[in-house]
Design a protein around this motif. Sequence first.
Motif, mmCIF file in Angstrom:
data_model
loop_
_atom_site.group_PDB
_atom_site.id
_atom_site.type_symbol
_atom_site.label_atom_id
_atom_site.label_comp_id
_atom_site.label_asym_id
_atom_site.label_seq_id
_atom_site.Cartn_x
_atom_site.Cartn_y
_atom_site.Cartn_z
ATOM 1 N N ASP A 253 53.506 -15.231 35.150
ATOM 2 C CA ASP A 253 53.577 -14.229 36.215
ATOM 3 C C ASP A 253 53.884 -12.853 35.622
ATOM 4 N N HIS A 254 52.955 -12.351 34.875
ATOM 5 C CA HIS A 254 53.115 -11.056 34.195
ATOM 6 C C HIS A 254 51.865 -10.236 34.497
ATOM 7 N N TRP A 255 52.055 -8.976 34.861
ATOM 8 C CA TRP A 255 50.970 -8.049 35.157
ATOM 9 C C TRP A 255 50.155 -8.441 36.385
ATOM 10 N N GLN A 256 50.639 -9.346 37.214
ATOM 11 C CA GLN A 256 49.850 -9.777 38.362
ATOM 12 C C GLN A 256 49.687 -8.669 39.396
ATOM 13 N N TYR A 257 50.558 -7.677 39.372
ATOM 14 C CA TYR A 257 50.406 -6.535 40.279
ATOM 15 C C TYR A 257 49.124 -5.761 40.002
ATOM 16 N N TRP A 258 48.534 -5.943 38.805
ATOM 17 C CA TRP A 258 47.286 -5.224 38.493
ATOM 18 C C TRP A 258 46.098 -5.775 39.271
ATOM 19 N N LYS A 259 46.210 -6.963 39.827
ATOM 20 C CA LYS A 259 45.103 -7.500 40.635
ATOM 21 C C LYS A 259 44.837 -6.606 41.838
ATOM 22 N N ASN A 260 45.889 -6.060 42.405
ATOM 23 C CA ASN A 260 45.791 -5.105 43.518
ATOM 24 C C ASN A 260 46.881 -4.061 43.270
ATOM 25 N N PHE B 175 42.935 -3.779 33.070
ATOM 26 C CA PHE B 175 44.212 -4.363 33.486
ATOM 27 C C PHE B 175 43.982 -5.598 34.365
ATOM 28 N N GLN B 176 43.042 -5.513 35.293
ATOM 29 C CA GLN B 176 42.765 -6.636 36.195
ATOM 30 C C GLN B 176 42.262 -7.850 35.428
ATOM 31 N N ALA B 177 41.390 -7.631 34.458
ATOM 32 C CA ALA B 177 40.883 -8.741 33.639
ATOM 33 C C ALA B 177 42.018 -9.374 32.841
ATOM 34 N N ALA B 178 42.912 -8.545 32.303
ATOM 35 C CA ALA B 178 44.058 -9.080 31.558
ATOM 36 C C ALA B 178 44.972 -9.876 32.489
ATOM 37 N N ALA B 179 45.175 -9.382 33.707
ATOM 38 C CA ALA B 179 46.012 -10.096 34.682
ATOM 39 C C ALA B 179 45.404 -11.452 35.026
ATOM 40 N N ASP B 180 44.085 -11.500 35.159
ATOM 41 C CA ASP B 180 43.409 -12.781 35.427
ATOM 42 C C ASP B 180 43.632 -13.761 34.289
ATOM 43 N N LEU C 253 49.319 -2.298 25.854
ATOM 44 C CA LEU C 253 48.497 -2.805 24.755
ATOM 45 C C LEU C 253 47.739 -4.026 25.247
ATOM 46 N N LEU C 254 46.428 -3.921 25.216
ATOM 47 C CA LEU C 254 45.632 -5.096 25.569
ATOM 48 C C LEU C 254 44.354 -5.117 24.761
ATOM 49 N N VAL C 255 43.923 -6.324 24.482
ATOM 50 C CA VAL C 255 42.663 -6.583 23.797
ATOM 51 C C VAL C 255 41.815 -7.390 24.760
ATOM 52 N N LYS C 256 40.564 -6.975 24.931
ATOM 53 C CA LYS C 256 39.675 -7.711 25.833
ATOM 54 C C LYS C 256 39.592 -9.168 25.396
ATOM 55 N N GLU C 257 39.523 -10.048 26.375
ATOM 56 C CA GLU C 257 39.620 -11.486 26.117
ATOM 57 C C GLU C 257 38.601 -11.982 25.095
ATOM 58 N N LYS C 258 37.389 -11.482 25.145
ATOM 59 C CA LYS C 258 36.369 -11.986 24.212
ATOM 60 C C LYS C 258 36.660 -11.625 22.759
ATOM 61 N N PHE C 259 37.627 -10.715 22.547
ATOM 62 C CA PHE C 259 37.999 -10.333 21.180
ATOM 63 C C PHE C 259 39.344 -10.931 20.758
ATOM 64 N N ASN C 260 39.975 -11.718 21.633
ATOM 65 C CA ASN C 260 41.267 -12.340 21.306
ATOM 66 C C ASN C 260 41.118 -13.288 20.118
#
Length: 167
Positions: free
Chosen positions: A33-40, A20-25, A95-102
């Motif tokens: 400004d979506h999913w930024q709460y996942w940073k903390n 989640f944190q990687a997706a927020a980044d 639903l998220l896909v790791k960035e390197k697989f986007n």
Amino acid sequence: MNITFTPIKKENLEEVIKMFQAAADKINRMHIDHWQYWKNPPSEKIKWVEEGIQNKEYFFVQNADQEVIGMVRILDEDLLYWGKQSEKAKYIHSLLVKEKFNGNGIGIQILNRIANDAKKQNCKYLRLDADSTNPKLCRYYEKQGFQKVGTQKLTISTYNLYQKELI
């Protein structure tokens, strides 16, 4: 690409939060400004994930090499976003896909896999929400055949509610 869904276990919680944190980044780099709460993440979000894992709703998405390439939460009911519904449906969250697989169509494969499984269970709809502050994500789901059928305002944001009829 052949994908498999593997149930996430409670000992995988830290890995899930890191995803989640990687997706927020990534989303932040897109100036959305979506999913930024996942940073903390607030405790209620961690509890929400823990409950989903306990209910066997969270899955790692893996490729043929058993590498985790993403994750998804699949529910039979979604009272928080959708309220009580009479039609049988599957509800998709996280639903998220790791960035390197986007860019490889993996999100579409995940949606199609869930839709096919839902059809076999005689579900009428596939439903999900998308943060209204993320128009790119909303357009993505619309391109996949989802229709906006409403909105839901929660404390964190306002969400567009989408559904796709399973024929």
